[in-house]
Design a protein around this motif. Structure first.
Motif, PDB file in Angstrom:
ATOM      1  N   ALA A 298      41.514  11.463   5.194  1.00 57.44           N
ATOM      2  CA  ALA A 298      41.900  10.059   5.370  1.00 57.44           C
ATOM      3  C   ALA A 298      43.301   9.884   4.800  1.00 57.44           C
ATOM      4  CB  ALA A 298      40.918   9.146   4.645  1.00 57.44           C
ATOM      5  N   PRO A 299      44.166   9.138   5.472  1.00 62.04           N
ATOM      6  CA  PRO A 299      45.535   8.940   4.967  1.00 62.04           C
ATOM      7  C   PRO A 299      45.533   8.362   3.557  1.00 62.04           C
ATOM      8  CG  PRO A 299      45.345   8.132   7.214  1.00 62.04           C
ATOM      9  CD  PRO A 299      43.956   8.451   6.756  1.00 62.04           C
ATOM     10  N   PHE A 300      46.438   8.867   2.729  1.00 63.08           N
ATOM     11  CA  PHE A 300      46.549   8.350   1.367  1.00 63.08           C
ATOM     12  C   PHE A 300      47.342   7.046   1.367  1.00 63.08           C
ATOM     13  CE2 PHE A 300      45.437  12.779   0.430  1.00 63.08           C
ATOM     14  CZ  PHE A 300      44.419  12.569  -0.487  1.00 63.08           C
ATOM     15  N   SER A 301      46.677   6.042   1.900  1.00 62.62           N
ATOM     16  CA  SER A 301      47.212   4.680   1.949  1.00 62.62           C
ATOM     17  C   SER A 301      46.040   3.752   1.709  1.00 62.62           C
ATOM     18  CB  SER A 301      47.835   4.383   3.313  1.00 62.62           C
ATOM     19  OG  SER A 301      46.830   4.378   4.325  1.00 62.62           O
ATOM     20  N   TYR A 302      46.310   2.504   1.352  1.00 58.32           N
ATOM     21  CA  TYR A 302      45.211   1.557   1.145  1.00 58.32           C
ATOM     22  C   TYR A 302      44.493   1.291   2.457  1.00 58.32           C
ATOM     23  CZ  TYR A 302      47.297   0.872  -3.432  1.00 58.32           C
ATOM     24  OH  TYR A 302      47.788   1.083  -4.698  1.00 58.32           O
ATOM     25  N   GLN A 303      45.245   1.237   3.562  1.00 53.80           N
ATOM     26  CA  GLN A 303      44.612   1.036   4.857  1.00 53.80           C
ATOM     27  C   GLN A 303      43.669   2.184   5.190  1.00 53.80           C
ATOM     28  OE1 GLN A 303      47.847   0.588   4.153  1.00 53.80           O
ATOM     29  NE2 GLN A 303      48.866  -0.774   5.622  1.00 53.80           N
ATOM     30  N   GLY A 304      44.162   3.425   5.018  1.00 50.62           N
ATOM     31  CA  GLY A 304      43.358   4.591   5.330  1.00 50.62           C
ATOM     32  C   GLY A 304      42.101   4.670   4.497  1.00 50.62           C
ATOM     33  N   TYR A 305      42.229   4.407   3.211  1.00 49.83           N
ATOM     34  CA  TYR A 305      41.074   4.515   2.324  1.00 49.83           C
ATOM     35  C   TYR A 305      40.141   3.321   2.431  1.00 49.83           C
ATOM     36  CZ  TYR A 305      41.416   8.974   0.073  1.00 49.83           C
ATOM     37  OH  TYR A 305      41.365  10.327  -0.155  1.00 49.83           O
ATOM     38  N   ALA A 306      40.662   2.159   2.733  1.00 49.35           N
ATOM     39  CA  ALA A 306      39.791   1.005   2.936  1.00 49.35           C
ATOM     40  C   ALA A 306      38.851   1.263   4.110  1.00 49.35           C
ATOM     41  CB  ALA A 306      40.615  -0.252   3.188  1.00 49.35           C
ATOM     42  N   SER A 307      39.398   1.754   5.208  1.00 49.29           N
ATOM     43  CA  SER A 307      38.582   2.035   6.394  1.00 49.29           C
ATOM     44  C   SER A 307      37.559   3.134   6.108  1.00 49.29           C
ATOM     45  CB  SER A 307      39.473   2.451   7.563  1.00 49.29           C
ATOM     46  OG  SER A 307      40.343   1.402   7.930  1.00 49.29           O
ATOM     47  N   MET A 308      37.988   4.196   5.423  1.00 48.67           N
ATOM     48  CA  MET A 308      37.090   5.304   5.108  1.00 48.67           C
ATOM     49  C   MET A 308      35.957   4.858   4.202  1.00 48.67           C
ATOM     50  SD  MET A 308      36.361   7.633   2.442  1.00 48.67           S
ATOM     51  CE  MET A 308      37.801   8.130   1.487  1.00 48.67           C
ATOM     52  N   LEU A 309      36.264   4.086   3.159  1.00 52.52           N
ATOM     53  CA  LEU A 309      35.248   3.651   2.207  1.00 52.52           C
ATOM     54  C   LEU A 309      34.293   2.639   2.832  1.00 52.52           C
ATOM     55  CD1 LEU A 309      37.374   3.313  -1.054  1.00 52.52           C
ATOM     56  CD2 LEU A 309      35.773   5.142  -0.459  1.00 52.52           C
ATOM     57  N   GLU A 310      34.814   1.763   3.672  1.00 56.09           N
ATOM     58  CA  GLU A 310      33.938   0.795   4.335  1.00 56.09           C
ATOM     59  C   GLU A 310      32.938   1.501   5.249  1.00 56.09           C
ATOM     60  OE1 GLU A 310      37.197  -2.881   4.348  1.00 56.09           O
ATOM     61  OE2 GLU A 310      36.958  -1.606   6.118  1.00 56.09           O
ATOM     62  N   GLU A 311      33.380   2.538   5.952  1.00 59.72           N
ATOM     63  CA  GLU A 311      32.468   3.310   6.797  1.00 59.72           C
ATOM     64  C   GLU A 311      31.419   4.003   5.934  1.00 59.72           C
ATOM     65  OE1 GLU A 311      32.898   6.647  10.282  1.00 59.72           O
ATOM     66  OE2 GLU A 311      33.810   7.118   8.340  1.00 59.72           O
ATOM     67  N   LEU A 312      31.846   4.573   4.805  1.00 54.93           N
ATOM     68  CA  LEU A 312      30.917   5.268   3.923  1.00 54.93           C
ATOM     69  C   LEU A 312      29.880   4.304   3.355  1.00 54.93           C
ATOM     70  CD1 LEU A 312      30.016   7.803   2.426  1.00 54.93           C
ATOM     71  CD2 LEU A 312      31.740   7.315   0.681  1.00 54.93           C
ATOM     72  N   VAL A 313      30.308   3.128   2.931  1.00 53.31           N
ATOM     73  CA  VAL A 313      29.379   2.123   2.416  1.00 53.31           C
ATOM     74  C   VAL A 313      28.349   1.766   3.485  1.00 53.31           C
ATOM     75  CG1 VAL A 313      29.169  -0.297   1.722  1.00 53.31           C
ATOM     76  CG2 VAL A 313      30.928   1.145   0.687  1.00 53.31           C
ATOM     77  N   ALA A 314      28.794   1.554   4.717  1.00 54.20           N
ATOM     78  CA  ALA A 314      27.884   1.198   5.804  1.00 54.20           C
ATOM     79  C   ALA A 314      26.863   2.298   6.043  1.00 54.20           C
ATOM     80  CB  ALA A 314      28.688   0.926   7.085  1.00 54.20           C
ATOM     81  N   ASN A 315      27.274   3.562   5.948  1.00 60.05           N
ATOM     82  CA  ASN A 315      26.349   4.676   6.149  1.00 60.05           C
ATOM     83  C   ASN A 315      25.359   4.804   4.986  1.00 60.05           C
ATOM     84  OD1 ASN A 315      27.204   5.579   8.679  1.00 60.05           O
ATOM     85  ND2 ASN A 315      28.898   6.732   7.780  1.00 60.05           N
ATOM     86  N   LEU A 316      25.857   4.682   3.777  1.00 58.78           N
ATOM     87  CA  LEU A 316      24.979   4.817   2.619  1.00 58.78           C
ATOM     88  C   LEU A 316      23.979   3.668   2.533  1.00 58.78           C
ATOM     89  CD1 LEU A 316      27.409   6.183  -0.144  1.00 58.78           C
ATOM     90  CD2 LEU A 316      25.817   7.452   1.328  1.00 58.78           C
ATOM     91  N   GLU A 317      24.316   2.529   3.118  1.00 58.64           N
ATOM     92  CA  GLU A 317      23.365   1.418   3.180  1.00 58.64           C
ATOM     93  C   GLU A 317      22.092   1.815   3.942  1.00 58.64           C
ATOM     94  OE1 GLU A 317      23.344  -1.479   1.849  1.00 58.64           O
ATOM     95  OE2 GLU A 317      25.381  -2.269   1.575  1.00 58.64           O
ATOM     96  N   LYS A 318      22.231   2.776   4.849  1.00 58.31           N
ATOM     97  CA  LYS A 318      21.087   3.216   5.674  1.00 58.31           C
ATOM     98  C   LYS A 318      20.277   4.311   4.999  1.00 58.31           C
ATOM     99  CE  LYS A 318      24.059   4.175   8.956  1.00 58.31           C
ATOM    100  NZ  LYS A 318      24.705   4.612  10.232  1.00 58.31           N
ATOM    101  N   ALA A 319      20.815   4.881   3.903  1.00 54.74           N
ATOM    102  CA  ALA A 319      20.178   6.033   3.255  1.00 54.74           C
ATOM    103  C   ALA A 319      19.217   5.602   2.147  1.00 54.74           C
ATOM    104  CB  ALA A 319      21.243   6.963   2.687  1.00 54.74           C
ATOM    105  N   SER A 320      18.318   6.498   1.797  1.00 55.32           N
ATOM    106  CA  SER A 320      17.381   6.227   0.708  1.00 55.32           C
ATOM    107  C   SER A 320      17.142   7.504  -0.089  1.00 55.32           C
ATOM    108  CB  SER A 320      16.050   5.695   1.257  1.00 55.32           C
ATOM    109  OG  SER A 320      15.474   6.647   2.141  1.00 55.32           O
ATOM    110  N   LYS A 321      16.651   7.344  -1.295  1.00 59.86           N
ATOM    111  CA  LYS A 321      16.300   8.485  -2.147  1.00 59.86           C
ATOM    112  C   LYS A 321      15.129   9.238  -1.512  1.00 59.86           C
ATOM    113  CE  LYS A 321      16.840  10.663  -6.144  1.00 59.86           C
ATOM    114  NZ  LYS A 321      18.106  11.347  -6.464  1.00 59.86           N
ATOM    115  N   LEU A 322      15.256  10.563  -1.416  1.00 52.69           N
ATOM    116  CA  LEU A 322      14.197  11.350  -0.792  1.00 52.69           C
ATOM    117  C   LEU A 322      13.201  11.847  -1.833  1.00 52.69           C
ATOM    118  CD1 LEU A 322      16.327  13.431   1.743  1.00 52.69           C
ATOM    119  CD2 LEU A 322      15.044  11.331   2.169  1.00 52.69           C
ATOM    120  N   PRO A 323      11.958  12.064  -1.435  1.00 46.00           N
ATOM    121  CA  PRO A 323      10.936  12.552  -2.364  1.00 46.00           C
ATOM    122  C   PRO A 323      11.328  13.907  -2.961  1.00 46.00           C
ATOM    123  CG  PRO A 323       9.931  11.774  -0.325  1.00 46.00           C
ATOM    124  CD  PRO A 323      11.416  11.803  -0.083  1.00 46.00           C
TER     125      PRO A 323
END
Length: 323
Positions: A298-323
Motif C-alpha cells: 500500500a502506498p506510504f501515504s495517508y490516502q493509501g493507508y486509509a483505504s488499506m486499513l478500512e478494507e482490513l477493518v471491514a474484513n475483520l468485522e466478518k471474522a471470529s475466534k476459532l475453536p
C-alpha cells in the motif's frame, strides 16, 4: 576507476547531452528559485540551488509521492501488468502520463533515464544504503546523473515512513490538498483495529513450492497493525536476511491462526492457486473463509493507508475466534 563498455557509453551520453545544450540538474533547478535541501534515510544531505521538478521514482516511492501531490516524470519497478493495466504496486500513479524505465527487478534503462534530464531520483530501501530496484551494476552511473534520495522501510512504523514522504513532498512544494481528510480516516481506522485484538492473525505469501510467513518487525505496515492492537504471528525462526520464514506447503499448518492475510502482489500465488495445496486448504482459517487480502505494498501515504486499513477493518468485522 575503470569503466565498463556500457558505463563508458553512458558517460559519453551524459557529455553529449550537455554539449547539445541540456542543462545539468544543478543549473536547471536553479531556475525554480528557492534553494532546496533534504536529508534522506542514509543520513545524506541533498542540496540543490533550486527545487527539483523532474523526479524519477521507484514505484513504491512514486505511489506515495503521487498521493502527496508530487508528479514524477518516470517510474521504475512493477508498474504495468501483462495486459497493459496498472500494477497495484504503483498506486494511483497514472502510468499513461509517466515514462517507464523498467518493469522487473534489475531492469533500468539508463540511457532513457539520462535523456529525461532528471533532477532527483527517489526510492524506498529495504536494506540500508541500497535503493530498491536500482541495479547494482548501474548504480554508480545513475548516481552521477542526478542526486538520489533513499527512504528506509524496515525498523519503522508506517506512520514514520508516511511522515518522511510528507516531509519530502512538502520540500518539493507539493499541493497537500486532501491530506488532512485522509489522515483523519487513517487515524479512525487505526482505532477500529483495537477491537480485533483477540484474533490470531497469520500474514503470508505463497509461491509454487513454499509459503513464507512474514516477520512483523521488518514491515512498517505490520508494525503499525501490531501497535494498533492486532495479534500477528511472529515466526519462531527467520531466514537468513530476515523478512520471513520459509515453509514447505506440507508444513503450512505450523502456526495456528484465526485469520490469514495473504500477499496480493503479482509475484505471489492467488487464493485460488493456494487452495490447490491440500495442507493449506485444510487450515481452520481457510475452511472458515477467514482468508483476506494483505496489501503488502500500500502506498506510504495517508490516502493509501486509509483505504488499506478500512478494507482490513471491514474484513475483520466478518471474522471470529476459532475453536
Amino acid at each position: 576507476m575503470s569503466l565498463t563498455r556500457r558505463g563508458f557509453l553512458v558517460a559519453t551520453a551524459v557529455l553529449t547531452l550537455a554539449a547539445c545544450g541540456t542543462q545539468p540538474a544543478l543549473e536547471k533547478t536553479a531556475a525554480t528559485g528557492t534553494a532546496w535541501s533534504f536529508t534522506d534515510d542514509r543520513g545524506k544531505k541533498l542540496e540543490l540551488p533550486g527545487r527539483p521538478s523532474r523526479i524519477v521514482a521507484q514505484v513504491g516511492a512514486a505511489a506515495a509521492l503521487w498521493d502527496f501531490g508530487v508528479r514524477p516524470v518516470a517510474v521504475f519497478g512493477p508498474h504495468k501488468l501483462k495486459d497493459g493495466g496498472r500494477d497495484p504496486q504503483v498506486g494511483n500513479v497514472d502510468i499513461t502520463k509517466v515514462e517507464g524505465l523498467g518493469n522487473v527487478f534489475d531492469e533500468f534503462n539508463v540511457e532513457k533515464y539520462i535523456a529525461l534530464r532528471p533532477d532527483l531520483l527517489v526510492s524506498n530501501m529495504w536494506e540500508q544504503g541500497r535503493l530498491w530496484y536500482v541495479p547494482e551494476k548501474s548504480k554508480a552511473t545513475i548516481e552521477q546523473v542526478a542526486p538520489t534520495a533513499g527512504i528506509m522501510l524496515p525498523g519503522r512504523s508506517a506512520e514514520q515512513v508516511i511522515g518522511k514522504y510528507e516531509e519530502l513532498a512538502t520540500s518539493l512544494g507539493a499541493d497537500l490538498a486532501g491530506v488532512a481528510e485522509a489522515r483523519t480516516r487513517f487515524q479512525a481506522a487505526l482505532k477500529e483495529l483495537k477491537k480485533f485484538g483477540k484474533l490470531k492473525i497469520l500474514m503470508m505469501s505463497g509461491g509454487a513450492d513454499n509459503m513464507w510467513v512474514v516477520n512483523p518487525p521488518d514491515y512498517p505496515d505490520i508494525v503499525t497493525l501490531m501497535t494498533a492492537g492486532l495479534d500477528v504471528v511472529k515466526p519462531t525462526t527467520v531466514d537468513k536476511g530476515g523478512f520471513f520464514q520459509t515453509l514447505s506447503w506440507e508444513n503450512a499448518d505450523t502456526y495456528d491462526a484465526d485469520v490469514i492475510l495473504y500477499d496480493t502482489r503479482t509475484q505471489s500465488l492467488t487464493p485460488q492457486e493456494m487452495l490447490r495445496k491440500p495442507t493449506f486448504a485444510k487450515l481452520p482459517a481457510v475452511k472458515a473463509g477467514q482468508l483476506y487480502p494483505w496489501r503488502a505494498e500500500a502506498p506510504f501515504s495517508y490516502q493509501g493507508y486509509a483505504s488499506m486499513l478500512e478494507e482490513l477493518v471491514a474484513n475483520l468485522e466478518k471474522a471470529s475466534k476459532l475453536p
